[in-house]
Motif scaffolding. Structure first.
Motif, PDB file in Angstrom:
ATOM      1  N   GLN A 175       0.957  -1.508   0.022  1.00 25.17           N
ATOM      2  CA  GLN A 175      -0.100  -0.026   0.205  1.00 25.17           C
ATOM      3  C   GLN A 175       0.333   1.130  -0.092  1.00 25.17           C
ATOM      4  N   THR A 176       0.748   2.142  -0.864  1.00 23.42           N
ATOM      5  CA  THR A 176       1.194   3.430  -1.209  1.00 23.42           C
ATOM      6  C   THR A 176       0.208   4.451  -0.151  1.00 23.42           C
ATOM      7  N   LEU A 177       1.008   5.644   0.228  1.00 23.62           N
ATOM      8  CA  LEU A 177       0.650   6.008   1.893  1.00 23.62           C
ATOM      9  C   LEU A 177       1.646   7.439   1.418  1.00 23.62           C
ATOM     10  N   ILE A 178       0.788   8.397   1.453  1.00 19.98           N
ATOM     11  CA  ILE A 178       1.169   9.852   0.961  1.00 19.98           C
ATOM     12  C   ILE A 178       0.635  10.923   2.414  1.00 19.98           C
ATOM     13  N   ALA A 179       1.492  11.479   2.528  1.00 15.71           N
ATOM     14  CA  ALA A 179       2.338  11.954   3.819  1.00 15.71           C
ATOM     15  C   ALA A 179       1.842  13.649   3.361  1.00 15.71           C
ATOM     16  N   GLY A 180       1.468  15.095   4.141  1.00 25.93           N
ATOM     17  CA  GLY A 180       1.985  16.118   4.407  1.00 25.93           C
ATOM     18  C   GLY A 180       1.837  16.461   5.036  1.00 25.93           C
TER      19      GLY A 180
END
Ligand code: GTP
Length: 701
Positions: free
Chosen positions: A449-454
C-alpha cells in the motif's frame, strides 16, 4: 563575453509578502505589478483572474499555494517579489522564501490586526533575521482600525512597530494617507484605479493629530538610533532624509518596524508602500553575511554580495512547468553565471549544466543571458538538484546554509485503479515530492500500500487533486490519518543472532547493539564501537543499513522509529557463512529484541491550536478542547472576541471545523500548526497497535 547587470546591487530589493490567509497579499502584489507597469489589467483574486495565483487549484480556491516569483521596477530599483501562501499547510513555501529573501512586507487585515498565521510567519522571519515593514491593508473594510492593528503588533508579537503614516478616515470614508515624515497628505481620486492622487498639505482637521504622531515617531526612532537621539536631546533640526535614513538603519537591524496604511483592493497606498520598500528594506549589500562552509575542510565561510566573486547560489524551489519542464529557482549570493555554464552542486557533489536562465514573472518568463549576485531567477537543465542544494563555481565548491524541512504529520492511503495507474502514481509522487519536500510517500513493503504524507488535510487534498489532473492518476484515496512515529525511551542492549544451516553454504551474523534515546528531532545516529575485529569491518555498513531499514517499518505499529542512537559494540562472525545480508538480518533482530526493554512508545503530533470566538461560546469551546485531550495554554481578549490557545493532538482535530461551526453558530474560527511530537497515552497506544494488527513479538533465532 560578459553581460552587464541592469540594476546596481544597491538598487535591488528581494522581498517577500507574508500574512495570515486572506489579509490581501495577492491583491497587494497584483497592485504592485499594476503600478510598476508589469500588468495592464487589474486581476481580482476573488474573480479567479489573478496573475500571481496561476495554478488551477489556486484560481478555483482563491488561495495561494505555491510561492510565485516575479520582478518589478520602481524608481530605478529592481524589486524581486515572492508571494507566499497564508495557509499553514504550505509553511514550507514560507520557509523557503524567507531563506532567500532580504526583506519582507507583512500584510495585516486592518480589522483583525495580527492573526495566528501572522504570528507564525513573523517568528519564522525573525529566525531568518529578515527585516520587515508592515502594511495595514483593508483600511476600507467595516471595522478597520489602524491604531488597534499597530497595537496588536506590540501586544502579540512584542514588535517595536511604529506608524510612519496616518490614515485619513477609515471604512467607507478612507481617503488616503498622511506621510508623517514629509507631513504631506496623499488623497486619491476614486475613479482612476489608484493611478492618480494629489499630494497636498495635511488637511487642517488632521494637522494637530499628525503633528503629535510625528513627534511620537521621532521619539521612537531616537530610542533606537544614537544620532537621532543626540539631535533630539539637543533640540537640533532633524531633516526628513536623516529621519528616513535612521529608520532604514533600525529596520535593517531588526530594531524597528515601520507601519503603513492602505487598501490594496481600493487602490490606495500601494505606491507609498513601494517607496517604503526602496527606503527601508535592505539591498543584498545591506544584509548580514550569508553562512556557508567549505565541503572539504568544513571551514565556515561568510558570503557577502558582489559580482566579482566566485559563483554561489541556493536552489530554493523546484517547479514543474508544463512548457519548459523542470525549473530550479535560485537565489544568487555571490558572483555571476552565464547560461550554458557548468555549476557544481556542492551538496550532492555532482556537476550540472545550466541550459537556460529565466527571469520569472508569475507564469510568464523571459530568457536572460546571465544572472548576477543578488538575483532571483530560474534555471533549466539541472537534473539532480533538489530544494536546499548549493550551486557553486566548480573550482570553488561551497555548501550554503540550507532550509529546515518540517516533517509531514498527516497521511492518506492511495490505491491506484490499475497497473498503468500505479506507474502514473509513481511518476506523480516523484515529481511532486521534488517540488515540495514536505510531501512524502512511502510504500509498505508488506501490504504494497502507498501512503502519501503532508502537512495537513488541505495540503494532501491539493496534492491528490494535482495527481488526478496533471498526472491523470485514477485511484482510490483513503481517509486522512495521523502520521505517527515510534521511539525508544530507555537505554537498553540486545543481541541479534541470525544463523541458518540448510545444506551447502549457511548464513551467520551476530551483533550486540546498545540503543539510547536521542533528542527529539535529532534522528538516527549509528556508532561503530567494535574492537578487535569481532565483527569484520566489511559487515559494519550492513549492520547500519539493516537497522535503518528495520526502523523505517517500526517496532510497535508499523510507524517509522525515530530519534534513537545505536552503538554496535560486540558480535561474532563465521569464516565461511557470514555475509552482508546475514548481518543486515542480525541487526534487524537486535532491534526487535530490544523492544521489550527499550520503553518503546508511539509518538503523536501535537498541534498548537488557536480558537477565536465570541465570549458567549467560551465555555462550550473549552469543553470541546478538554474533550479532545487538549491542554489550554492561555486565554486572551481580542477586540470583543475571546481567544483560546491550546495544544491538542492532531488525531483529535479531524472534523473539528464542523464541531466548532455548529457550537458557535459559525462565528468561531480556528487555526493550527504542528508544534511537537509527544508520546501517546497508553490506552491510545494500545488501540493504535490493535488497529494496525500489531507487530511481531520479539523473537530469537
Ligand atoms: N475590503 C478589502 N478587501 C480586500 C482588500 N485587499 C484584499 N481584499 C479581499 O480579501 C480577499 C483575500 O485577498 P487575497 O489578496 O487573495 O489574500 P491573500 O492574503 O493573498 O490570500 P491567500 O493567498 O489565500 O493567503 C479577496 O476577496 C480580496 O478581494 C482591501 O484592501 N480591502
Amino acid at each position: 563575453m560578459a553581460n552587464t547587470r541592469e540594476f546596481p546591487l544597491a538598487k535591488t530589493r528581494n522581498i517577500g509578502i507574508m500574512a495570515h490567509i486572506d489579509a490581501g497579499k495577492t491583491t497587494t502584489t497584483e497592485r504592485i505589478l499594476y503600478y510598476t507597469g508589469k500588468i495592464h489589467k487589474i486581476g481580482e483574486t476573488h474573480e479567479g483572474a489573478s496573475q500571481m495565483d496561476w495554478m488551477a487549484q489556486e484560481q478555483e480556491r482563491g488561495i495561494t499555494i505555491t510561492s510565485a516569483a516575479t520582478t518589478a521596477q520602481w524608481k530605478d530599483h529592481r524589486i524581486n517579489i515572492i508571494d507566499t501562501p497564508g495557509h499553514v499547510d504550505f509553511t514550507i513555501e514560507v520557509e523557503r522564501s524567507l531563506r532567500v529573501l532580504d526583506g519582507a512586507i507583512t500584510v495585516l487585515d486592518a480589522q483583525s490586526g495580527v492573526e495566528p498565521q501572522t504570528e507564525n510567519v513573523w517568528r519564522q522571519a525573525t529566525t531568518y533575521s529578515v527585516p520587515r515593514i508592515v502594511f495595514v491593508n483593508k483600511m476600507d473594510k467595516i471595522g478597520a482600525d489602524f491604531d488597534y492593528s499597530v497595537q496588536t503588533l506590540h501586544d502579540r508579537l512584542g514588535a517595536n512597530a511604529h506608524a510612519v503614516q496616518m490614515p485619513i478616515g477609515a471604512e467607507d470614508s478612507f481617503e488616503g494617507v498622511i506621510d508623517l515624515i514629509e507631513m504631506k497628505a496623499d488623497l486619491y481620486d476614486e475613479d482612476e484605479l489608484g493611478t492618480k492622487w494629489d499630494t497636498v498639505d495635511v488637511p487642517a482637521e488632521y494637522l494637530e493629530q499628525a503633528k503629535k504622531r510625528r513627534t511620537e515617531l521621532v521619539e521612537a526612532v531616537a530610542d533606537v538610533d544614537d544620532d537621532i537621539m543626540e539631535k533630539y536631546l539637543e533640540g537640533d533640526e532633524i531633516s526628513n532624509d536623516e529621519l528616513r535614513a535612521a529608520i532604514r538603519r533600525a529596520t535593517i537591524d531588526l530594531k524597528f518596524y515601520p507601519v503603513l496604511a492602505g487598501s490594496a483592493f481600493k487602490n490606495k497606498g500601494v505606491q507609498m508602500l513601494l517607496d517604503a520598500v526602496v527606503d527601508y528594506l535592505p539591498s543584498p549589500l545591506d544584509v548580514k553575511p550569508y553562512n556557508a562552509k567549505d565541503p572539504e575542510t568544513g571551514e565556515a565561510v561568510e558570503l557577502t554580495a558582489g559580482d566579482d566573486k566566485s559563483f554561489a547560489a541556493l536552489a530554493f524551489k523546484i517547479a514543474t512547468d508544463p512548457f519548459v519542464g523542470r525549473l530550479t529557482y535560485i537565489r544568487v549570493y555571490t558572483g555571476s553565471l552565464e547560461s550554458g555554464s557548468y555549476v557544481q552542486n556542492a551538496t550532492k557533489d555532482v556537476r550540472e549544466r545550466v541550459g537556460r536562465l529565466l527571469q520569472m514573472h508569475a507564469n510568464h518568463r523571459q530568457e536572460i543571458p546571465e544572472v548576477f549576485s543578488g538575483d532571483i531567477a530560474a534555471a533549466i537543465g539541472l537534473k539532480n538538484t533538489t530544494t536546499g542544494d548549493s550551486l557553486t563555481d566548480p573550482d570553488h565548491p561551497l555548501i550554503l546554509e540550507s532550509l529546515e524541512i518540517p516533517d509531514p504529520v498527516i497521511q492518506v492511503s492511495i490505491e491506484p485503479d490499475s497497473k498503468e495507474d500505479q506507474d502514473k502514481l509513481d511518476n506523480a509522487i516523484q515529481k511532486l515530492s521534488e517540488e515540495d519536500p514536505t510531501f512524502q510517500a512511502e510504500t509498505n513493503p508488506e501490504t504494497g500500500q502507498t501512503l502519501i504524507a503532508g502537512m495537513g488535510e488541505l495540503h494532501l487534498d491539493i496534492m491528490v487533486d494535482r495527481m488526478r489532473r496533471e498526472f491523470h492518476v485514477s485511484a482510490k484515496v483513503g481517509e486522512p490519518q495521523v502520521a505517527y512515529r515510534e521511539t525508544f525511551t530507555k537505554q537498553t542492549s540486545a543481541q541479534g543472532r541470525f544463523v541458518r544451516q540448510s545444506g551447502g553454504k549457511g548464513q551467520y551474523g551476530d551483533v550486540w547493539i546498545e540503543f539510547t534515546p536521542n533528542d527529539r528531532g535529532a534522528g538516527f545516529e549509528f556508532e561503530d564501537a567494535i574492537v578487535g575485529g569481532v565483527v569484520p569491518r566489511e559487515y559494519i555498513p550492513a549492520v547500519e543499513q539493516g537497522l535503518k531499514e528495520a526502523m523505517a517499518n517500526g517496532v510497535l505499529a508499523g510507524y517509522p522509529l525515530i530519534d534513537v542512537k545505536a552503538k554496535l559494540y560486540d558480535g561474532s562472525y563465521h569464516e565461511v557463512d557470514s555475509s552482508e545480508a546475514a548481518f543486515k538480518v542480525a541487526a534487524s533482530l537486535a532491534l526487535r529484541n530490544a523492544v521489550p526493554t527499550a520503553g518503546a512508545v508511539i509518538l503523536e503530533p501535537i498541534m498548537k491550536v488557536e480558537v477565536v470566538m465570541p465570549e458567549e461560546y467560551l465555555g462550550d469551546v473549552m469543553g470541546q478542547i478538554n474533550g479532545r485531550r487538549g491542554q489550554i495554554d492561555g486565554m486572551e481578549d481580542r477586540g470583543n472576541a475571546k481567544v483560546i490557545n491550546a495544544f491538542v493532538p492532531l488525531a483529535e482535530m479531524f472534523g473539528y471545523a464542523t464541531t466548532l461551526r455548529s457550537a458557535t453558530q459559525g462565528r468561531g474560527t480556528f487555526t493550527m500548526t504542528f508544534d511537537h511530537y509527544s508520546a501517546t497515552p497508553k490506552s491510545i497506544q494500545e488501540e493504535i497497535i490493535k488497529k494496525n494488527g500489531g507487530n511481531n513479538s520479539p523473537r530469537e533465532n
